[in-house]
Write a protein that holds these residues in place. Sequence first.
Motif, PDB file in Angstrom:
ATOM      1  N   GLY A  15      54.363  35.502  43.439  1.00 57.34           N
ATOM      2  CA  GLY A  15      53.142  34.857  43.900  1.00 57.34           C
ATOM      3  C   GLY A  15      52.190  34.507  42.783  1.00 57.34           C
ATOM      4  N   SER A  16      51.059  33.948  43.199  1.00 55.30           N
ATOM      5  CA  SER A  16      50.024  33.577  42.245  1.00 55.30           C
ATOM      6  C   SER A  16      48.679  33.551  42.955  1.00 55.30           C
ATOM      7  CB  SER A  16      50.308  32.206  41.623  1.00 55.30           C
ATOM      8  OG  SER A  16      50.234  31.198  42.611  1.00 55.30           O
ATOM      9  N   ILE A  17      47.657  33.553  42.136  1.00 56.04           N
ATOM     10  CA  ILE A  17      46.288  33.470  42.635  1.00 56.04           C
ATOM     11  C   ILE A  17      45.555  32.476  41.753  1.00 56.04           C
ATOM     12  CG2 ILE A  17      45.469  35.407  41.239  1.00 56.04           C
ATOM     13  CD1 ILE A  17      43.770  36.238  43.626  1.00 56.04           C
ATOM     14  N   ARG A  18      44.766  31.611  42.392  1.00 53.93           N
ATOM     15  CA  ARG A  18      43.956  30.642  41.651  1.00 53.93           C
ATOM     16  C   ARG A  18      42.527  30.720  42.160  1.00 53.93           C
ATOM     17  NH1 ARG A  18      48.093  26.609  42.891  1.00 53.93           N
ATOM     18  NH2 ARG A  18      49.469  26.502  41.093  1.00 53.93           N
ATOM     19  N   LEU A  19      41.629  30.625  41.214  1.00 51.99           N
ATOM     20  CA  LEU A  19      40.222  30.493  41.560  1.00 51.99           C
ATOM     21  C   LEU A  19      39.816  29.094  41.147  1.00 51.99           C
ATOM     22  CD1 LEU A  19      37.635  31.889  42.600  1.00 51.99           C
ATOM     23  CD2 LEU A  19      37.120  32.409  40.206  1.00 51.99           C
ATOM     24  N   TYR A  20      39.354  28.330  42.113  1.00 57.62           N
ATOM     25  CA  TYR A  20      38.886  26.973  41.849  1.00 57.62           C
ATOM     26  C   TYR A  20      37.371  26.971  41.794  1.00 57.62           C
ATOM     27  CZ  TYR A  20      43.521  25.122  42.927  1.00 57.62           C
ATOM     28  OH  TYR A  20      44.865  24.835  42.910  1.00 57.62           O
ATOM     29  N   GLY A  21      36.823  26.049  41.055  1.00 55.63           N
ATOM     30  CA  GLY A  21      35.386  25.883  40.990  1.00 55.63           C
ATOM     31  C   GLY A  21      35.017  24.417  40.992  1.00 55.63           C
ATOM     32  N   GLU A  32      39.190  30.477  46.486  1.00 57.69           N
ATOM     33  CA  GLU A  32      40.410  31.132  46.032  1.00 57.69           C
ATOM     34  C   GLU A  32      41.613  30.564  46.787  1.00 57.69           C
ATOM     35  OE1 GLU A  32      41.545  35.755  45.772  1.00 57.69           O
ATOM     36  OE2 GLU A  32      41.049  35.013  47.759  1.00 57.69           O
ATOM     37  N   ASP A  33      42.717  30.426  46.067  1.00 55.83           N
ATOM     38  CA  ASP A  33      43.975  29.960  46.639  1.00 55.83           C
ATOM     39  C   ASP A  33      45.029  31.023  46.341  1.00 55.83           C
ATOM     40  OD1 ASP A  33      45.512  27.614  47.805  1.00 55.83           O
ATOM     41  OD2 ASP A  33      46.650  27.968  45.964  1.00 55.83           O
ATOM     42  N   VAL A  34      45.685  31.523  47.383  1.00 58.19           N
ATOM     43  CA  VAL A  34      46.669  32.597  47.220  1.00 58.19           C
ATOM     44  C   VAL A  34      48.021  32.124  47.729  1.00 58.19           C
ATOM     45  CG1 VAL A  34      47.305  34.935  47.950  1.00 58.19           C
ATOM     46  CG2 VAL A  34      44.925  34.391  47.465  1.00 58.19           C
ATOM     47  N   VAL A  35      49.063  32.386  46.931  1.00 55.73           N
ATOM     48  CA  VAL A  35      50.442  32.116  47.330  1.00 55.73           C
ATOM     49  C   VAL A  35      51.208  33.416  47.158  1.00 55.73           C
ATOM     50  CG1 VAL A  35      52.545  30.833  46.831  1.00 55.73           C
ATOM     51  CG2 VAL A  35      50.325  29.708  46.601  1.00 55.73           C
ATOM     52  N   ASP A  36      51.807  33.896  48.249  1.00 50.56           N
ATOM     53  CA  ASP A  36      52.616  35.115  48.210  1.00 50.56           C
ATOM     54  C   ASP A  36      53.959  34.809  48.853  1.00 50.56           C
ATOM     55  OD1 ASP A  36      53.781  37.618  48.273  1.00 50.56           O
ATOM     56  OD2 ASP A  36      52.159  38.568  49.407  1.00 50.56           O
ATOM     57  N   GLN A  37      55.005  34.782  48.044  1.00 48.37           N
ATOM     58  CA  GLN A  37      56.341  34.468  48.542  1.00 48.37           C
ATOM     59  C   GLN A  37      57.180  35.714  48.784  1.00 48.37           C
ATOM     60  OE1 GLN A  37      57.309  31.948  45.227  1.00 48.37           O
ATOM     61  NE2 GLN A  37      56.754  30.099  46.347  1.00 48.37           N
ATOM     62  N   TYR A  55      29.345  31.069  46.502  1.00 45.83           N
ATOM     63  CA  TYR A  55      28.382  30.360  45.662  1.00 45.83           C
ATOM     64  C   TYR A  55      27.889  31.138  44.449  1.00 45.83           C
ATOM     65  CZ  TYR A  55      28.692  27.334  49.643  1.00 45.83           C
ATOM     66  OH  TYR A  55      29.189  26.516  50.617  1.00 45.83           O
ATOM     67  N   THR A  56      28.461  32.319  44.192  1.00 40.72           N
ATOM     68  CA  THR A  56      28.085  33.068  42.996  1.00 40.72           C
ATOM     69  C   THR A  56      29.352  33.556  42.299  1.00 40.72           C
ATOM     70  OG1 THR A  56      27.990  35.269  44.025  1.00 40.72           O
ATOM     71  CG2 THR A  56      25.971  33.900  44.121  1.00 40.72           C
ATOM     72  N   TRP A  57      29.227  33.835  41.010  1.00 41.24           N
ATOM     73  CA  TRP A  57      30.349  34.357  40.244  1.00 41.24           C
ATOM     74  C   TRP A  57      30.769  35.731  40.772  1.00 41.24           C
ATOM     75  CZ3 TRP A  57      34.281  32.935  37.699  1.00 41.24           C
ATOM     76  CH2 TRP A  57      34.956  33.818  36.862  1.00 41.24           C
ATOM     77  N   GLU A  58      29.801  36.559  41.149  1.00 43.33           N
ATOM     78  CA  GLU A  58      30.102  37.877  41.685  1.00 43.33           C
ATOM     79  C   GLU A  58      30.916  37.770  42.967  1.00 43.33           C
ATOM     80  OE1 GLU A  58      26.959  36.909  40.752  1.00 43.33           O
ATOM     81  OE2 GLU A  58      26.998  37.982  38.846  1.00 43.33           O
ATOM     82  N   ASP A  59      30.559  36.820  43.832  1.00 43.01           N
ATOM     83  CA  ASP A  59      31.323  36.624  45.069  1.00 43.01           C
ATOM     84  C   ASP A  59      32.718  36.073  44.774  1.00 43.01           C
ATOM     85  OD1 ASP A  59      29.257  37.602  46.604  1.00 43.01           O
ATOM     86  OD2 ASP A  59      28.493  35.620  47.163  1.00 43.01           O
ATOM     87  N   ALA A  60      32.830  35.238  43.757  1.00 42.52           N
ATOM     88  CA  ALA A  60      34.146  34.721  43.365  1.00 42.52           C
ATOM     89  C   ALA A  60      35.042  35.867  42.897  1.00 42.52           C
ATOM     90  CB  ALA A  60      33.996  33.673  42.260  1.00 42.52           C
ATOM     91  N   LEU A  61      34.484  36.783  42.095  1.00 48.86           N
ATOM     92  CA  LEU A  61      35.261  37.938  41.651  1.00 48.86           C
ATOM     93  C   LEU A  61      35.623  38.838  42.825  1.00 48.86           C
ATOM     94  CD1 LEU A  61      33.549  38.909  38.281  1.00 48.86           C
ATOM     95  CD2 LEU A  61      35.724  37.717  38.630  1.00 48.86           C
ATOM     96  N   GLU A  66      40.417  41.370  46.037  1.00 45.28           N
ATOM     97  CA  GLU A  66      41.306  41.764  47.127  1.00 45.28           C
ATOM     98  C   GLU A  66      42.710  42.052  46.584  1.00 45.28           C
ATOM     99  OE1 GLU A  66      41.228  39.121  50.502  1.00 45.28           O
ATOM    100  OE2 GLU A  66      39.100  38.718  50.181  1.00 45.28           O
ATOM    101  N   TYR A  67      42.963  41.623  45.375  1.00 46.64           N
ATOM    102  CA  TYR A  67      44.243  41.810  44.685  1.00 46.64           C
ATOM    103  C   TYR A  67      43.952  42.490  43.351  1.00 46.64           C
ATOM    104  CZ  TYR A  67      45.192  38.348  48.172  1.00 46.64           C
ATOM    105  OH  TYR A  67      45.269  37.698  49.362  1.00 46.64           O
ATOM    106  N   CYS A  68      44.951  42.995  42.734  1.00 45.93           N
ATOM    107  CA  CYS A  68      44.799  43.621  41.412  1.00 45.93           C
ATOM    108  C   CYS A  68      44.950  42.519  40.354  1.00 45.93           C
ATOM    109  CB  CYS A  68      45.851  44.710  41.259  1.00 45.93           C
ATOM    110  SG  CYS A  68      45.559  45.813  39.895  1.00 45.93           S
TER     111      CYS A  68
END
Length: 124
Positions: A15-21, A32-37, A55-61, A66-68
């Motif tokens: 899988g992968s995780i992406r944070l878009y801005g 956030e975009d999550v792909v888990d195969q 809308y904040t960096w803290e919320d994005a983190l 939710e994942y490691c």
Amino acid sequence: MERWEVILEAGVEGGSIRLYGMHNEKGWIFSEDVVDQTPELIDKPGVHYRSKPVYTWEDALSLLDEYCWHCFFPLTVHPFFRGAVLAGVLNRSTLEEINDNSSLSNWLAICGEIPHVEWKLLLH
């Protein structure tokens, strides 16, 4: 026209995780975009979803937390966010994690080294 940019992309086996801005006149918006195969290994459908915007960096983190994510292999980090991403990785890493694998080394390679600072001292 506003356009989403990849802020952070990290992968792990299956899988992968992406944070878009997206930057606008009010600041940054993140999603956030999550792909888990991995469910496909047991003949279940894979997981793919995109979060609601935050809308904040803290919320994005918090979305990423939710994942490691800091233990994932970094693939892309937006140049503007390299310092903030590296700080996020350092704040989430334990000395045991650092000594047991090379994930921090990978993040340092993509985000840039911390000059003249012993990075282990930055950890809590």
